[in-house]
Design a protein around this motif. Structure first.
Motif, PDB file in Angstrom:
ATOM      1  N   LYS A  12      -1.237  23.204  -3.261  1.00  0.00           N
ATOM      2  CA  LYS A  12      -2.474  22.177  -3.634  1.00  0.00           C
ATOM      3  C   LYS A  12      -2.815  20.813  -2.576  1.00  0.00           C
ATOM      4  N   LEU A  13      -2.170  20.724  -2.073  1.00  0.00           N
ATOM      5  CA  LEU A  13      -1.993  19.166  -1.366  1.00  0.00           C
ATOM      6  C   LEU A  13      -3.280  19.627  -0.073  1.00  0.00           C
ATOM      7  N   SER A  14      -4.595  19.040  -0.341  1.00  0.00           N
ATOM      8  CA  SER A  14      -5.584  18.990   1.170  1.00  0.00           C
ATOM      9  C   SER A  14      -5.389  18.116   1.417  1.00  0.00           C
ATOM     10  N   GLY A  15      -4.641  17.376   1.333  1.00  0.00           N
ATOM     11  CA  GLY A  15      -4.444  16.288   2.315  1.00  0.00           C
ATOM     12  C   GLY A  15      -4.120  14.710   2.245  1.00  0.00           C
ATOM     13  N   LEU A  16      -3.165  14.191   3.271  1.00  0.00           N
ATOM     14  CA  LEU A  16      -3.115  12.758   3.366  1.00  0.00           C
ATOM     15  C   LEU A  16      -3.885  12.092   4.194  1.00  0.00           C
ATOM     16  N   ARG A  17      -3.421  10.286   4.407  1.00  0.00           N
ATOM     17  CA  ARG A  17      -4.187   9.925   4.711  1.00  0.00           C
ATOM     18  C   ARG A  17      -3.857   8.609   4.661  1.00  0.00           C
ATOM     19  N   LEU A  18      -3.285   7.227   5.786  1.00  0.00           N
ATOM     20  CA  LEU A  18      -2.702   6.315   6.154  1.00  0.00           C
ATOM     21  C   LEU A  18      -3.958   5.377   6.608  1.00  0.00           C
ATOM     22  N   PHE A  19      -3.561   4.311   4.946  1.00  0.00           N
ATOM     23  CA  PHE A  19      -4.556   3.587   4.786  1.00  0.00           C
ATOM     24  C   PHE A  19      -4.557   2.209   4.727  1.00  0.00           C
ATOM     25  N   ASP A  20      -3.517   1.550   5.241  1.00  0.00           N
ATOM     26  CA  ASP A  20      -2.897   0.327   4.804  1.00  0.00           C
ATOM     27  C   ASP A  20      -0.730   0.682   5.947  1.00  0.00           C
ATOM     28  N   VAL A  21      -1.112  -0.198   6.835  1.00  0.00           N
ATOM     29  CA  VAL A  21       0.247  -0.823   7.471  1.00  0.00           C
ATOM     30  C   VAL A  21       0.111  -2.564   7.352  1.00  0.00           C
ATOM     31  N   PHE A  22       1.483  -2.973   6.378  1.00  0.00           N
ATOM     32  CA  PHE A  22       1.990  -3.910   6.442  1.00  0.00           C
ATOM     33  C   PHE A  22       3.819  -4.613   6.762  1.00  0.00           C
ATOM     34  N   GLU A  23       3.639  -5.689   7.246  1.00  0.00           N
ATOM     35  CA  GLU A  23       4.907  -6.241   7.731  1.00  0.00           C
ATOM     36  C   GLU A  23       4.867  -7.766   7.489  1.00  0.00           C
ATOM     37  N   ASN A  24       6.263  -7.666   7.156  1.00  0.00           N
ATOM     38  CA  ASN A  24       6.670  -9.191   6.283  1.00  0.00           C
ATOM     39  C   ASN A  24       8.197  -9.446   6.410  1.00  0.00           C
ATOM     40  N   GLU A  25       8.365 -10.305   6.203  1.00  0.00           N
ATOM     41  CA  GLU A  25       9.954 -10.494   6.205  1.00  0.00           C
ATOM     42  C   GLU A  25      10.462 -10.164   5.215  1.00  0.00           C
ATOM     43  N   LYS A  26       9.873 -10.648   4.371  1.00  0.00           N
ATOM     44  CA  LYS A  26      10.133 -10.410   2.562  1.00  0.00           C
ATOM     45  C   LYS A  26      10.445  -8.720   2.338  1.00  0.00           C
ATOM     46  N   LEU A  27       9.613  -8.062   3.184  1.00  0.00           N
ATOM     47  CA  LEU A  27      10.225  -6.358   3.466  1.00  0.00           C
ATOM     48  C   LEU A  27      12.293  -5.856   3.899  1.00  0.00           C
ATOM     49  N   GLY A  28      11.973  -7.141   4.381  1.00  0.00           N
ATOM     50  CA  GLY A  28      13.301  -6.786   5.053  1.00  0.00           C
ATOM     51  C   GLY A  28      13.395  -6.843   6.565  1.00  0.00           C
ATOM     52  N   GLU A  29      14.270  -7.108   7.386  1.00  0.00           N
ATOM     53  CA  GLU A  29      14.012  -7.813   8.680  1.00  0.00           C
ATOM     54  C   GLU A  29      14.653  -5.399   9.285  1.00  0.00           C
ATOM     55  N   ASN A  30      13.307  -6.083  10.102  1.00  0.00           N
ATOM     56  CA  ASN A  30      12.900  -4.206  11.011  1.00  0.00           C
ATOM     57  C   ASN A  30      12.123  -3.505   9.939  1.00  0.00           C
ATOM     58  N   LYS A  31      11.352  -3.542   8.835  1.00  0.00           N
ATOM     59  CA  LYS A  31      10.834  -2.947   7.884  1.00  0.00           C
ATOM     60  C   LYS A  31       9.574  -2.990   8.302  1.00  0.00           C
ATOM     61  N   LYS A  32       8.646  -2.001   7.444  1.00  0.00           N
ATOM     62  CA  LYS A  32       7.330  -1.864   7.181  1.00  0.00           C
ATOM     63  C   LYS A  32       7.090  -1.383   6.391  1.00  0.00           C
ATOM     64  N   SER A  33       5.962  -1.492   5.724  1.00  0.00           N
ATOM     65  CA  SER A  33       5.538  -0.969   4.002  1.00  0.00           C
ATOM     66  C   SER A  33       3.876  -0.093   5.021  1.00  0.00           C
ATOM     67  N   LEU A  34       4.027   0.945   4.623  1.00  0.00           N
ATOM     68  CA  LEU A  34       3.328   2.120   5.491  1.00  0.00           C
ATOM     69  C   LEU A  34       2.441   2.507   3.442  1.00  0.00           C
ATOM     70  N   ALA A  35       0.918   2.168   3.606  1.00  0.00           N
ATOM     71  CA  ALA A  35       0.192   2.859   2.164  1.00  0.00           C
ATOM     72  C   ALA A  35      -0.687   4.096   2.787  1.00  0.00           C
ATOM     73  N   ILE A  36       0.256   5.377   1.345  1.00  0.00           N
ATOM     74  CA  ILE A  36      -0.392   6.854   1.870  1.00  0.00           C
ATOM     75  C   ILE A  36      -1.621   6.737   1.067  1.00  0.00           C
TER      76      ILE A  36
END
Length: 817
Positions: free
Chosen positions: A754-778
């Motif tokens: 029943k999963l018909s699709g997924l899409r990346l809509f944002d990528v965010f990088e910041n020191e607060k996330l941690g070293e060598n980390k990034k945020s993916l919004a899907i």
């Protein structure tokens, strides 16, 4: 190849029909095109181009010193039109009573050196001057600048300079010849086709006027050279004659004009005659200084590989063991047979005695030599295609008589003709039924016979069903019945093949969308999205590729140019040439598509592969009042690739990062480990090679592999779901090295129906996330064909996804505080 209209007319009859149908070069153009000799250009030729326009003859009536300049003189010129012109002149030799060349105000002069200039009314040291008295170099008829031209007293004032000098006028016709038309590489060859055409279409016998005369006779037998052929396979016939007591000088004006009209530079009377004969008959000749032939003997042979030889251009060349060489009695090389002469044996100003050569050399051997030594001479071009072996002696007699007439001297030997195994003419039988099948026209037997006879074929036998002919030696390319059909059709005219009243075809069963339909579908989609289709040359420059690539590149053995010497192993360079061409013309936003083949060698075998290449540069969209221009990036390129795969019906493909020597930010697309596409930003070194100063993206799809993977697949369609879709967003924190593709692949691996699709809509990088980390919004989209999904069902599926991401990617779920 260039031919002279006036020169060609010398071999055509002067009867009313021929004269009318060839009365100007443009009428002749129609005939040449009809017989398959494509006319590429017709250009007017004048002995002195432009230089005599507007010039007249004048007479000096008065000549006085300029009051303010001792070297200037004020002249009064009678222009022959009951008018006088005051002209200030600086020439020391001007005097009263002289007949001179006058350039009046408004006349443009074309000097030997420097740019053209227009005569204007002027004041010279305060005295008005209304023209100019001309020197030779100022009007292009000579190099002298030692004073003005002084004409004989008989010259008439008012006469134009063109009338006085009797300027030679002609038309130069440039024709494009296919490689099989060696028989048309001369004025006589073209004349033969013209006469055959006129004879057929006017039902009248029209024959070429041959230049050969029957008055050849040696004046003496003082200096007969011995001729020895050690390689009869490569030199089946060798003819020669001695001419003594000649004087090397400038050629007569008529000969110079003929050569100039086809773009050749006159050299001296001997060289000019051999060039004239070459372009008249198609038979190359070579003139040796007879006094430089040691041992009074000619030997035709090959020499050991790497033997040094200095050619006419003063370059030392290393011979191959296969070069046919003309040697003297001491086995010293004098000439690369049929290709280029040697420095030591050629004709010079001091030459008094000649040995003139007319021969037939093996085309394959000549071709190897001209390519090896990069000497694509006029003689070699003709020998490599095959000259008329039956004509060597006739041409030799023609040349010897011309040399005697123009350069003086005596024909001091009989003609030596070494022809031990006369070549047998080829016999071909043509079936009338086969002629009708191939041509689409039912030719009458009389028409077939007459056309072939007009083309110098010998009729051996005529039957009810077929005709047997002997092929003239001048047509070495004709060897099979279809060649005869081509000759008949081109003389009769392709336009005279009737359109059939009915067409018979066999119906075909369509098993689905084929490769050509898929190609058309993709092209239509791409052009609808702003792409322009290009078509570039498959042959390109080896300098575009590195040493590793060249190890499997297909090399061109008979390359006509150093810049076109390999078959392209990649679509990129030829596309970059096209992009550079457009950018240089201020067309900077480009989307190009090209279907083309690449070529390579694998395990000793030649391979080729069809590709779809896409080139991107500049902005995605034009700057508008309500939207800003956006630059093309790798994600735009990936989106185009994704769309093409969807159009074709490719499934289960994935993208991943890759490496490529020519591309940065390289990504590849594959199905089950099979690479089907490569994309990226063209690296700086490649761009600099083509002087491109803006980013270019390149996508290459292995079209051949793509068609194989989608063959047999049926694209199906489903109705739009009756029940609403539900979207859930999820933000996760992962290591920077984790790609979105790996996230997508992982989610698809649990196969949620029943999963018909997924899409990346944002990528965010910041020191607060941690070293060598990034945020993916899907964003996840769920749907059910049977009912509306409940929150409980959606939460269950989302929890499965979250657990999977946390376990396999160490993902941290970002939750609202």
């Amino acid at each position: 190849m260039k031919i002279s209209y006036n020169w060609l007319k010398e071999y055509l009859p002067t009867d009313e029909i021929t004269s009318k149908m060839t009365e100007n070069p443009h009428k002749l153009d129609n005939i040449l095109t009809s017989v398959g000799l494509e006319v590429e250009n017709i250009e007017k030729f004048e002995e002195v181009s432009n230089g005599l326009e507007g010039l007249i003859i004048g007479e000096v009536i008065t000549c006085e010193k300029h009051p303010d300049a001792d070297k200037l003189k004020i002249t009064t010129i009678d222009n022959g039109k009951e008018e006088t012109l005051q002209i200030v002149c600086g020439a020391a030799n001007v005097a009263v009573g002289q007949k001179v060349i006058v350039a009046t105000v408004g006349t443009t002069l074309y000097p030997i050196t420097g740019e053209p200039f227009t005569i204007k009314k002027a004041k010279i040291r305060g005295v008005e001057s209304n023209g100019m008295l001309c020197a030779e170099d100022e009007i292009g008829i000579g190099k002298s600048h030692n004073g003005i031209i002084v004409l004989p007293h008989e010259a008439t004032p008012g006469m134009t300079a063109k009338e006085y000098y009797q300027v030679y006028n002609d038309w130069t016709i440039e024709i494009g010849l296919t490689p099989n038309r060696m028989d048309a590489m001369s004025h006589l060859g073209v004349a033969k086709d013209v006469c055959a055409y006129l004879a057929h279409h006017n039902n009248k016998e029209i024959k070429v006027i041959p230049p050969y005369k029957n008055n050849f006779k040696p004046d003496a037998t003082l200096s007969q050279l011995k001729i020895e052929i050690n390689n009869h396979e490569n030199c089946e016939r060798y003819s020669g004659v001695n001419i003594s007591g000649i004087k090397v000088a400038a050629s007569p004006r008529w000969l110079q004009n003929k050569l100039k009209s086809i773009g050749l530079r006159p050299v001296n009377n001997i060289v000019d005659i051999t060039n004239f004969i070459l372009h008249e008959t198609g038979q190359p000749l070579h003139a040796f200084d007879a006094d430089k032939i040691k041992g009074n003997k000619i030997i035709v042979r090959t020499l050991p590989a790497d033997t040094p030889f200095i050619t006419l251009d003063e370059k030392e060349r290393k011979l191959s063991g296969n070069d046919i060489m003309i040697c003297n009695g001491e086995n010293e090389p004098m000439c690369i047979a049929g290709v280029f002469g040697g420095l030591e044996s050629g004709v010079s100003e001091s030459t008094a005695n000649l040995f003139l050569e007319s021969a037939w050399f093996n085309p394959a051997s000549i071709r190897k030599s001209l390519l090896l030594h990069n000497l694509r001479t006029e003689a070699a071009i003709r020998f490599e295609k095959g000259v008329d072996i039956s004509n060597t002696v006739n041409v030799l007699k023609r040349a010897a008589l011309l040399i005697k007439e123009i350069a003086g001297g005596t024909i001091s030997s009989e003609i030596t003709d070494i022809y031990p195994s006369p070549k047998v003419k080829k016999k071909i039988t043509l079936s009338y039924q086969y002629l009708k099948k191939i041509s689409g026209k039912n030719y009458h037997q009389d028409t077939i016979r007459n056309i072939l006879k007009n083309l110098n074929f010998t009729i051996l036998r005529e039957g009810i069903d077929d005709i047997q002919v002997e092929v003239p030696y001048s047509n070495p390319d004709i060897s099979i019945p279809v060649d005869i059909i081509e000759e008949i059709m081109r003389i009769d005219g392709l336009d005279n093949v009737e359109i059939p009243s009915s067409i018979k075809i066999s119906p075909a069963i369509d098993n689905g969308i084929n490769a050509s339909q898929k190609k058309e579908k993709v092209i239509n989609w791409l052009t609808g999205n702003g792409f322009s289709e290009i078509f570039t040359n498959s042959i390109t420059n080896s300098n575009y590729f590195d040493a590793e690539t060249l190890t499997y590149t297909v090399k061109i053995i008979n390359s006509l140019s150093e810049g076109l010497n390999v078959m392209r192993p990649s679509m990129l360079p030829t596309g970059l040439e096209c992009i550079a061409y457009n950018i240089n013309r201020k067309n900077a936003n480009l989307l190009f598509l090209e279907f083309g083949k690449t070529y390579y060698v694998m395990e000793g075998a030649y391979k080729e592969n069809e590709n779809l290449a896409l080139y991107f540069t500049g902005n995605k969209n034009e700057l508008n009042w309500n939207s800003s221009a956006k630059k093309i990036d790798i994600y735009f390129v990936k989106g185009i690739c994704d769309s093409i795969f969807s159009i074709i019906g490719l499934q289960n493909f994935s993208f991943e990062t890759g490496t490529n020597n020519q591309l940065n930010d390289c990504i590849t697309a594959s199905v089950n480990g099979v690479n089907i596409a490569t994309a990226g930003s063209v690296n700086q070194s490649e761009l600099e090679r083509f002087s491109i100063k803006q980013s270019v993206f390149f996508l290459n799809i292995n079209w051949q592999k793509l068609i194989e993977l989608t063959s047999g697949q049926v694209i199906s369609f489903e109705p739009i779901a009756k029940y609403p879709q539900v979207q859930r967003d999820l933000s996760i924190v992962v290591d920077k090295k984790v790609s979105y593709q790996s996230v997508e692949d992982l989610v698809n691996s649990i196969q949620l129906a029943k999963l018909s699709g997924l899409r990346l809509f944002d990528v965010f990088e910041n020191e607060k996330l941690g070293e060598n980390k990034k945020s993916l919004a899907i964003s996840f989209t769920f749907s059910d064909k049977e009912k509306t999904l409940t929150d409980k069902e959606i939460d269950s599926m989302m929890n499965k996804i979250i657990t999977l991401l946390e376990k396999n990617l160490n993902a941290e779920i970002r939750r609202n505080a």
